[in-house]
Scaffold this active site. Structure first.
Site, PDB file in Angstrom:
ATOM      1  CG  HIS A  89       1.206 -11.720   9.299  1.00  0.00           C
ATOM      2  ND1 HIS A  89      -0.077 -11.972   9.715  1.00  0.00           N
ATOM      3  CD2 HIS A  89       1.602 -12.826   8.611  1.00  0.00           C
ATOM      4  CE1 HIS A  89      -0.427 -13.175   9.300  1.00  0.00           C
ATOM      5  NE2 HIS A  89       0.571 -13.712   8.627  1.00  0.00           N
ATOM      6  CG  ASP A 127       6.589 -15.981   3.359  1.00  0.00           C
ATOM      7  OD1 ASP A 127       6.597 -17.216   3.344  1.00  0.00           O
ATOM      8  OD2 ASP A 127       5.601 -15.304   3.061  1.00  0.00           O
TER       9      ASP A 127
HETATM   10  N1  ACO Z   1       7.726  -3.174   4.196  1.00  0.00           N
HETATM   11  C1  ACO Z   1       7.542  -1.854   4.351  1.00  0.00           C
HETATM   12  N2  ACO Z   1       6.373  -1.319   4.795  1.00  0.00           N
HETATM   13  C2  ACO Z   1       5.391  -2.163   5.100  1.00  0.00           C
HETATM   14  C3  ACO Z   1       5.515  -3.544   4.972  1.00  0.00           C
HETATM   15  C4  ACO Z   1       6.755  -4.058   4.499  1.00  0.00           C
HETATM   16  N3  ACO Z   1       6.943  -5.347   4.328  1.00  0.00           N
HETATM   17  N4  ACO Z   1       4.370  -4.134   5.328  1.00  0.00           N
HETATM   18  C5  ACO Z   1       3.528  -3.164   5.672  1.00  0.00           C
HETATM   19  N5  ACO Z   1       4.133  -1.962   5.517  1.00  0.00           N
HETATM   20  C6  ACO Z   1       3.554  -0.656   5.795  1.00  0.00           C
HETATM   21  C7  ACO Z   1       2.553  -0.278   4.711  1.00  0.00           C
HETATM   22  O1  ACO Z   1       3.182   0.387   3.635  1.00  0.00           O
HETATM   23  C8  ACO Z   1       1.613   0.601   5.474  1.00  0.00           C
HETATM   24  O2  ACO Z   1       2.242   1.874   5.646  1.00  0.00           O
HETATM   25  P1  ACO Z   1       1.363   3.230   5.705  1.00  0.00           P
HETATM   26  O3  ACO Z   1       0.506   3.115   6.917  1.00  0.00           O
HETATM   27  O4  ACO Z   1       2.402   4.303   5.785  1.00  0.00           O
HETATM   28  O5  ACO Z   1       0.573   3.267   4.419  1.00  0.00           O
HETATM   29  C9  ACO Z   1       1.542  -0.059   6.848  1.00  0.00           C
HETATM   30  O6  ACO Z   1       2.768  -0.760   6.990  1.00  0.00           O
HETATM   31  C10 ACO Z   1       0.373  -1.021   6.996  1.00  0.00           C
HETATM   32  O7  ACO Z   1       0.472  -1.986   5.978  1.00  0.00           O
HETATM   33  P2  ACO Z   1      -0.776  -2.660   5.253  1.00  0.00           P
HETATM   34  O8  ACO Z   1      -0.432  -2.919   3.829  1.00  0.00           O
HETATM   35  O9  ACO Z   1      -2.021  -1.881   5.524  1.00  0.00           O
HETATM   36  O10 ACO Z   1      -0.895  -4.006   6.008  1.00  0.00           O
HETATM   37  P3  ACO Z   1      -1.791  -5.227   5.537  1.00  0.00           P
HETATM   38  O11 ACO Z   1      -2.261  -5.871   6.768  1.00  0.00           O
HETATM   39  O12 ACO Z   1      -2.825  -4.836   4.541  1.00  0.00           O
HETATM   40  O13 ACO Z   1      -0.754  -6.120   4.744  1.00  0.00           O
HETATM   41  C11 ACO Z   1       0.981  -7.588   4.244  1.00  0.00           C
HETATM   42  C12 ACO Z   1      -0.034  -7.142   5.290  1.00  0.00           C
HETATM   43  C13 ACO Z   1       0.278  -7.785   2.887  1.00  0.00           C
HETATM   44  C14 ACO Z   1       1.555  -8.914   4.675  1.00  0.00           C
HETATM   45  C15 ACO Z   1       2.077  -6.517   4.125  1.00  0.00           C
HETATM   46  O14 ACO Z   1       2.720  -6.361   5.370  1.00  0.00           O
HETATM   47  C16 ACO Z   1       3.085  -6.839   3.043  1.00  0.00           C
HETATM   48  O15 ACO Z   1       2.809  -6.592   1.870  1.00  0.00           O
HETATM   49  N6  ACO Z   1       4.282  -7.438   3.411  1.00  0.00           N
HETATM   50  C17 ACO Z   1       5.280  -7.800   2.446  1.00  0.00           C
HETATM   51  C18 ACO Z   1       4.888  -9.094   1.744  1.00  0.00           C
HETATM   52  C19 ACO Z   1       5.040 -10.299   2.654  1.00  0.00           C
HETATM   53  O16 ACO Z   1       6.050 -10.503   3.304  1.00  0.00           O
HETATM   54  N7  ACO Z   1       3.989 -11.137   2.646  1.00  0.00           N
HETATM   55  C20 ACO Z   1       3.959 -12.378   3.408  1.00  0.00           C
HETATM   56  C21 ACO Z   1       2.936 -12.302   4.504  1.00  0.00           C
HETATM   57  S1  ACO Z   1       2.972 -13.779   5.484  1.00  0.00           S
HETATM   58  C22 ACO Z   1       2.189 -14.907   4.549  1.00  0.00           C
HETATM   59  O17 ACO Z   1       1.322 -14.641   3.753  1.00  0.00           O
HETATM   60  C23 ACO Z   1       2.579 -16.269   4.712  1.00  0.00           C
END
Ligand code: ACO
Length: 392
Positions: free
Chosen positions: A275, A329
């Site tokens: 998140h 979610d």
């Molecule tokens: N699975 C595996 N790795 C993850 C996940 C995940 N679900 N989420 C983040 N990471 C990793 C990223 O790959 C990144 O790794 P790195 O540093 O090695 O490159 C690190 O964690 C940081 O992630 P970011 O993408 O920079 O985090 P950001 O704050 O931009 O994104 C987001 C948040 C979009 C929610 C992301 O965690 C994601 O895509 N999750 C999966 C989709 C999801 O469940 N979305 C629902 C969010 S809640 C909502 O909107 C109601």
């Protein structure tokens, strides 16, 4: 090329150049009195009341009143608010006609985006920007969205349209339209709790999109259409559907370990985790975990719950230290599946609830409006020559 490597447009106010903030993660772009989030501690409050307390004690209708009025209603106020909502449940004949024309292969989020937009065509006050006019449209949008979703689902399933049931709350009327049967109290409560948990959440992507639209003094229907389109993405509200796709793909608990480890090794996302704001478990997920266990047990879906819990444990061990924990979610997928909802209705459920937060934010925006217009840092060439087409 980094954003600072090239000259950029000076700030319109003549002050220092604004900082570049990819994803706006460190930008405060609005003030709100509705929800407070402490992502480090895993706290979510609506108007100061802890989300767990609301999920245990409140109803969706009471929560919407709270968000819109910044206080809990007295008994007679809640009754009057529920009556006002129920009086707006029904759709205009033109909207039923429009639903009937949509291809049955349309996905529900595309249908919902189209139908929310179409509500403006049967509201002669659609462009009334007054606070009172906007409040009335907010009420209509919250009240009518369930009938849009349920009747689109009936249309694509070849079933006749079902009228909303003004003798029931939003959750009950929706489930009755959807299935043709009045839900049990437990099912009604399960959906009601999901609606409470999704009603508002600070300046998330879809809420921001709604505020950008209303800040141009467009209209409430346009803002809600923008928001539905933004919620749809799998990085935002679309994730609950993706969680269920993932659970189906994994299939059985014994396959969890290999599946999750392979995803992480390939640097792929495990949906329902991570998140932008929470770096610990999303408090909505904490409540939904317990709740989904009960709903899953009541409906014979224990295996699905156990598989979800196993994924959570494994993710905690593998990436918990990076601040990647379950979000709202993750366990809502198990809950919605246990309620018998088709997979592609999961995100529309989110939209149905969040309509309250989106519209509330739009009214906050209108009360103290300024056009939302950030800047882009230009990273292209300068002084380029125009080459006539014949010479390229
Ligand atoms: N699975 C595996 N790795 C993850 C996940 C995940 N679900 N989420 C983040 N990471 C990793 C990223 O790959 C990144 O790794 P790195 O540093 O090695 O490159 C690190 O964690 C940081 O992630 P970011 O993408 O920079 O985090 P950001 O704050 O931009 O994104 C987001 C948040 C979009 C929610 C992301 O965690 C994601 O895509 N999750 C999966 C989709 C999801 O469940 N979305 C629902 C969010 S809640 C909502 O909107 C109601």
């Amino acid at each position: 090329m980094t954003a600072t490597a090239v000259p950029s447009t000076p700030s319109p106010s003549g002050s220092a150049k604004p900082a570049w903030d990819k994803g706006l993660a460190n930008t405060i772009a609005a003030e709100t009195e509705m929800s407070f989030i402490d992502g480090g501690k895993g706290i979510l409050e609506y108007v100061g009341i802890d989300i767990d307390s609301l999920a245990r004690n409140s109803t969706y209708e009471e929560t919407v009143f709270l968000l819109w009025n910044r206080r809990l209603p007295k008994k007679d106020e809640l009754a009057a608010f529920e009556r006002a909502l129920r009086a707006e449940y029904e759709l205009a004949p033109e909207i039923y006609n429009l639903i009937a024309t949509l291809p049955k292969s349309t996905t529900p989020m595309h249908a919902l985006r189209t139908l929310v937009s179409a509500l403006a065509t049967v509201d002669p006050t659609a462009d009334d920007h007054s606070i009172e006019g906007s409040q009335l449209k907010a009420l209509k949008l919250v009240a009518k969205t369930p009938a849009l979703i349920a009747n689109f689902d009936r249309h694509r399933s070849g079933k006749p349209f079902a009228k909303p049931d003004a003798s029931q709350n939003i959750a009950g009327s929706f489930l009755t339209m959807l299935t043709g049967q009045k839900p049990t109290d437990a099912m009604n409560r399960a959906l009601d709790v999901c609606l409470i948990l999704h009603a508002d959440h600070g300046l998330n992507a879809s809420t921001f999109a709604a505020r950008v639209t209303i800040a141009t003094l467009s209209d409430m229907y346009s803002a809600m259409t923008t928001a539905v389109g933004t919620l749809k993405g799998p990085l935002h509200g679309g994730a609950n559907e993706e969680v269920m796709v993932m659970l189906n793909e994994i299939g059985t608990i014994d396959r969890v370990d290999a599946f999750v480890k392979a995803k992480l090794a390939k640097k792929e996302l495990v949906m329902g985790f991570g998140h932008r704001v929470y770096k610990t478990t999303d408090p909505r997920a904490t409540y939904l975990k317990t709740f989904s266990k009960q709903v899953a047990t009541d409906t014979g879906n224990e295996k699905l719950y156990e598989m979800s819990r196993t994924i959570e444990d494994l993710m905690a061990a593998e990436v918990g230290s990076k601040g990647i924990w379950p979000n709202v979610d993750f366990y809502s997928a198990t809950t919605y599946h246990s309620l018998g909802l088709r997979l592609d209705l999961f995100t529309p459920m989110f939209a149905m609830s969040r309509m309250a937060g989106w519209s509330g934010h739009c009214i906050e925006q209108l009360r103290d409006n300024r056009l939302i217009r950030p800047q882009a840092s230009y990273i292209g060439p300068h002084a380029a020559k125009y080459v006539p087409i014949a010479e390229r």
